[in-house]
Design a protein around this motif. Structure first.
Motif, PDB file in Angstrom:
ATOM      1  N   ASP A 189       1.485 -48.143  55.187  1.00 35.93           N
ATOM      2  CA  ASP A 189       1.197 -49.685  55.558  1.00 35.93           C
ATOM      3  C   ASP A 189      -0.131 -49.769  56.115  1.00 35.93           C
ATOM      4  OD1 ASP A 189       3.830 -50.325  54.426  1.00 35.93           O
ATOM      5  OD2 ASP A 189       4.581 -49.923  56.486  1.00 35.93           O
ATOM      6  N   GLY A 190      -0.728 -51.011  55.827  1.00 38.14           N
ATOM      7  CA  GLY A 190      -1.970 -51.144  56.331  1.00 38.14           C
ATOM      8  C   GLY A 190      -3.011 -50.290  56.391  1.00 38.14           C
ATOM      9  N   GLN A 252      11.055 -42.078  56.482  1.00 31.93           N
ATOM     10  CA  GLN A 252      10.649 -43.226  57.329  1.00 31.93           C
ATOM     11  C   GLN A 252      10.952 -42.918  58.654  1.00 31.93           C
ATOM     12  OE1 GLN A 252      12.367 -46.946  55.901  1.00 31.93           O
ATOM     13  NE2 GLN A 252      10.424 -47.787  55.795  1.00 31.93           N
ATOM     14  N   THR A 270       3.644 -46.668  59.633  1.00 29.07           N
ATOM     15  CA  THR A 270       4.768 -46.670  58.889  1.00 29.07           C
ATOM     16  C   THR A 270       4.461 -46.629  57.391  1.00 29.07           C
ATOM     17  OG1 THR A 270       4.469 -49.219  58.880  1.00 29.07           O
ATOM     18  CG2 THR A 270       5.738 -48.287  60.752  1.00 29.07           C
ATOM     19  N   THR A 272       5.732 -47.765  53.180  1.00 29.00           N
ATOM     20  CA  THR A 272       6.732 -48.585  52.311  1.00 29.00           C
ATOM     21  C   THR A 272       7.209 -47.867  51.048  1.00 29.00           C
ATOM     22  OG1 THR A 272       6.123 -50.875  52.999  1.00 29.00           O
ATOM     23  CG2 THR A 272       7.024 -50.497  51.092  1.00 29.00           C
ATOM     24  N   LEU A 302       5.670 -54.269  50.413  1.00 29.61           N
ATOM     25  CA  LEU A 302       4.396 -54.579  51.269  1.00 29.61           C
ATOM     26  C   LEU A 302       4.117 -56.144  51.348  1.00 29.61           C
ATOM     27  CD1 LEU A 302       1.774 -51.990  49.525  1.00 29.61           C
ATOM     28  CD2 LEU A 302       2.816 -52.022  51.828  1.00 29.61           C
ATOM     29  N   GLY A 306       6.148 -54.684  54.645  1.00 28.96           N
ATOM     30  CA  GLY A 306       5.944 -53.355  54.860  1.00 28.96           C
ATOM     31  C   GLY A 306       7.222 -52.467  55.450  1.00 28.96           C
ATOM     32  N   ASN A 307       7.133 -51.418  55.747  1.00 21.85           N
ATOM     33  CA  ASN A 307       7.838 -50.488  56.352  1.00 21.85           C
ATOM     34  C   ASN A 307       9.369 -50.702  55.972  1.00 21.85           C
ATOM     35  OD1 ASN A 307       8.802 -48.628  58.361  1.00 21.85           O
ATOM     36  ND2 ASN A 307       8.960 -50.334  59.924  1.00 21.85           N
TER      37      ASN A 307
END
Length: 400
Positions: A189-190, A252, A270, A272, A302, A306-307
């Motif tokens: 993520d990100g 996760q 994190t 996805t 996303l 996300g996550n």
């Protein structure tokens, strides 16, 4: 439990007879690069010979003992490819066109002035280190291809070509046996934000850390490959959507507990995960379509923030997957390990093996009434793991 990794930043060699210039440049780049200094071309040349970690050279032209032109000539004429192919940035005056032309003819990669700003200088250095890294990776990939290696030399994971070839084999096997094949696509993520904030080198280390986690978490029969920076694919034979979802949730949790430190700054990440599963009864689904479905589900996860773990039914609720605490195993693969004398590898996975076989054992007991101890088999008593045997990625602190 801690897992300290002291991995150096990309090293830049600054060669200039002015200490003030060296200090000024170092101040601009020290947040993202490790700096080594040399007071003249001869000292710079000796540093290159003994320090293979240097990735970029910034050099003045007018220096005692050996000037910048002489240093450039030595670098480009070196028989060591790691030196001959180094990016070299020349410090020159804005209006010194003659010096620039001569330096360019000798092999200079780029030019800067002594008043260059921080953003421009770090951007140029990152672009050059990325280019140098890509060149090395291309050469390594060519060597691996020539040797027929299925492993990417940079990530240590399966190559994309091997993933496609092996995945098509597994899909064909699932069709013959009316079995299952699941695909996961995992995205950090990100990732673009991490790249912008910490630079290329740190995001590569984060990428590498996730590669290690994936390699340690998957079964031996699974295949992991890197699709793009921050994006990975996993093929899980003999696995349905529920088993794959349970694995994604465990992954996760492991990543949520991971803390990386960079110069006293904590970095957490994190992921996805998009999941798609096919079965032998679906003869029209291709491998690329299966992975494509997982990619689409990553995108929807996303977009939702996300996550998340997303399957065909939407976001996975952990409460729905209690009976799939672990991935089912390939019984064929376990039998192959036993026949090969690798009983020690099977012993630690007995709960997984029994979980996979339990429906069959229940059917056998129902039909034959032979007194199988089903309760004991559902809850096998194995030796408790010692601390050193526990998952080395759960709750780790990694120093970048």
């Amino acid at each position: 439990m801690s897992d300290e990794e002291n991995i150096p930043l990309p090293r830049v060699l600054i060669v200039d007879d002015s200490r003030m210039v060296r200090v000024s440049i170092s101040k601009h780049i020290r947040d993202r690069f490790d700096v080594r200094e040399a007071a003249d071309g001869e000292d710079g040349w000796q540093a290159l010979l003994v320090d293979p970690s240097i990735q970029v050279v910034i050099s003045d032209l007018g220096m005692p003992k050996l000037d910048g032109y002489g240093l450039l000539e030595r670098i480009r004429a070196s028989k060591l490819s790691r030196i001959a192919e180094l990016p070299v940035i020349i410090i020159s005056g804005e209006e010194d066109d003659h010096a620039r032309v001569k330096a360019r003819e000798l092999g200079a990669t780029d030019f800067i002035t002594k008043g260059i700003g921080t953003v421009e200088l770090t951007s140029r250095l990152e672009a050059l280190t990325r280019l140098a890294q890509a060149t090395r990776e291309l050469e390594q990939s060519r060597e691996a291809l020539a040797l027929g290696s299925p492993v990417d030399p940079h990530s240590g994971l399966a190559t994309k070509a091997y993933m496609e070839w092996h995945g098509n084999q597994e899909l064909a096997l699932a069709r013959r046996r009316n079995g299952d094949l699941a695909a996961m696509v995992i995205m950090i993520d990100g990732f673009d934000k991490l790249l912008s904030e910490y630079g290329v080198h740190i995001t590569e280390l984060i990428n590498r850390k996730l590669s290690k986690i994936l390699s340690s978490k998957v079964r031996k029969e699974d295949t992991v490959s890197q699709m793009a920076p921050g994006q990975f694919a996993v093929l899980c034979p003999s696995t349905n959507i529920d088993g794959c979802s349970a694995f994604a949730l465990r992954l996760q949790r492991a990543i949520d507990k991971l803390v990386m430190t960079y110069r006293d700054r904590q970095i957490r990440m994190t992921v996805t995960v998009g999941i798609a599963a096919g079965s032998g009864s679906n003869e029209h689904l291709t491998l690329s379509e299966l992975i494509g479905l997982a990619v689409d589900r990553v995108k929807s996860g996303l977009e939702a923030g996300g996550n998340r773990v997303i399957s065909e039914s939407g976001e996975i609720d952990p409460a729905q997957l209690q009976r799939f605490v672990r991935l089912p195993v390939s019984i064929d693969h376990v039998l192959m390990q036993v026949r090969a004398g690798a009983e020690h590898e099977v012993t630690s996975r007995i709960p997984d093996v029994l979980g996979t076989l339990m429906p069959l054992l229940e059917l056998i007991e129902q039909e034959l009434r032979c007194g199988l101890p089903l309760h004991e088999l559902r809850n096998p008593r194995l030796p408790v793991q010692t601390q050193g045997e526990q998952d080395s990625h759960e709750g780790t602190a990694t120093k970048l």
